[in-house]
Design a protein around this motif. Structure first.
Motif, short mmCIF file in Angstrom:
data_model
loop_
_atom_site.label_atom_id
_atom_site.label_comp_id
_atom_site.label_asym_id
_atom_site.label_seq_id
_atom_site.Cartn_x
_atom_site.Cartn_y
_atom_site.Cartn_z
N PRO A 11 41.27 30.84 0.74
CA PRO A 11 39.98 30.18 0.89
C PRO A 11 40.31 28.61 1.57
O PRO A 11 39.26 27.99 2.09
CB PRO A 11 39.35 29.93 -0.66
CG PRO A 11 39.95 31.17 -1.23
CD PRO A 11 41.43 31.42 -0.57
N ALA A 12 41.44 28.00 1.28
CA ALA A 12 41.59 26.65 1.93
C ALA A 12 41.55 26.92 3.39
O ALA A 12 41.31 25.66 3.97
CB ALA A 12 43.02 26.18 1.12
N SER A 128 52.36 25.22 -0.35
CA SER A 128 52.41 25.05 -1.69
C SER A 128 50.74 24.88 -2.26
O SER A 128 50.13 24.78 -1.38
CB SER A 128 53.10 23.64 -2.19
OG SER A 128 52.57 22.75 -1.63
N ALA A 129 50.61 25.01 -3.73
CA ALA A 129 49.42 24.75 -4.04
C ALA A 129 48.83 23.62 -3.55
O ALA A 129 47.49 23.29 -3.38
CB ALA A 129 49.46 24.77 -5.58
N THR A 130 49.70 22.33 -3.61
CA THR A 130 49.15 21.22 -3.10
C THR A 130 48.99 20.87 -1.77
O THR A 130 47.69 20.23 -1.24
CB THR A 130 50.36 20.08 -3.52
OG1 THR A 130 50.57 20.06 -4.87
CG2 THR A 130 49.85 18.45 -3.13
N GLN A 131 49.52 21.48 -0.94
CA GLN A 131 49.33 21.59 0.51
C GLN A 131 47.98 22.23 0.77
O GLN A 131 47.13 21.88 1.43
CB GLN A 131 50.35 22.32 1.03
CG GLN A 131 51.59 21.43 1.40
CD GLN A 131 52.98 22.28 1.99
OE1 GLN A 131 53.15 23.43 1.69
NE2 GLN A 131 53.62 21.65 2.81
N LEU A 132 47.78 23.32 0.11
CA LEU A 132 46.36 24.10 0.10
C LEU A 132 45.35 23.26 -0.30
O LEU A 132 44.08 23.44 0.42
CB LEU A 132 46.51 25.36 -0.67
CG LEU A 132 47.43 26.54 0.13
CD1 LEU A 132 47.58 27.49 -1.11
CD2 LEU A 132 46.84 27.07 1.56
N GLU A 133 45.55 22.56 -1.58
CA GLU A 133 44.25 21.57 -1.87
C GLU A 133 44.07 20.66 -0.83
O GLU A 133 42.73 20.21 -0.58
CB GLU A 133 44.93 20.98 -3.16
CG GLU A 133 45.06 21.87 -4.33
CD GLU A 133 45.40 21.02 -5.58
OE1 GLU A 133 45.34 19.92 -5.82
OE2 GLU A 133 45.83 21.82 -6.46
N ILE A 135 44.62 20.67 2.39
CA ILE A 135 43.81 21.55 3.54
C ILE A 135 42.44 21.94 3.09
O ILE A 135 41.44 21.59 3.76
CB ILE A 135 44.60 22.77 3.84
CG1 ILE A 135 45.95 22.43 4.40
CG2 ILE A 135 43.81 23.49 4.97
CD1 ILE A 135 46.84 23.68 4.80
N ALA A 136 42.12 22.33 1.91
CA ALA A 136 40.77 22.75 1.41
C ALA A 136 40.02 21.70 1.57
O ALA A 136 38.80 21.62 1.75
CB ALA A 136 41.00 23.37 0.08
#
Length: 157
Positions: A11-12, A128-133, A135-136
């Motif tokens: 989704p991001a 990583s989860a942080t990177q995806l956040e 981007i999102a």
């Protein structure tokens, strides 16, 4: 012929895939313009608008947030950056508009297919989860707004 399953996109990355959809539509519009024998300057004007209002910012976002997820010397990143460089040059090279339009159509479609089918699949696995956040968070930007000033790709009867 075996039907391929749709690609599962994190989704991001959805907003970037939506951008890619509009990029593929640009390629289709150029093909339509050629098919309908549209004046090349009309298509060039639309391409310049598309670059300034959509594609330029998309490239910058990918280069700032997406590509650094993989090592700088990764062959996929080098390919994507090389393709961005070539496409940037094409959007500013109009000595022969027909040739440039054909190259934009061909190169942009290949580039988008590469990112969607290959690069983004690896990116979403490695991020990583942080990177995806991060981007999102970019997905909150304005949605695509079409330039309806000269819809040269529409057949008028």
């Amino acid at each position: 012929m075996e039907k391929k399953a749709p690609l599962k996109r994190h989704p991001a990355l959805h907003h970037l895939s939506h951008d890619h959809h509009h990029g593929l539509l640009l390629c289709w519009k150029i093909r339509q313009g050629f098919k309908l024998d549209v004046e090349h300057d009309r298509m060039k004007t639309y391409c310049e608008w598309f670059w300034e209002n959509h594609l330029q910012a998309h490239f910058e976002e990918e280069e700032k947030l997406i590509f650094p997820i993989l090592p700088e010397d990764d062959p996929m990143i080098r390919q994507a950056l090389s393709e961005h460089k070539r496409l940037r040059k094409l959007f500013f090279t109009w000595e022969n508009p027909a040739k440039t339009l054909g190259q934009i159509e061909e190169d942009l479609e290949k580039h988008i297919r590469f990112e969607e089918r290959v690069l983004f699949s690896v990116i979403q696995e490695k991020a990583s989860a942080t990177q995806l956040e991060v981007i999102a968070a970019q997905g909150d930007r304005e949605k695509f707004v079409e330039n309806g000033d000269d819809p040269f790709w529409i057949i008028v009867s």
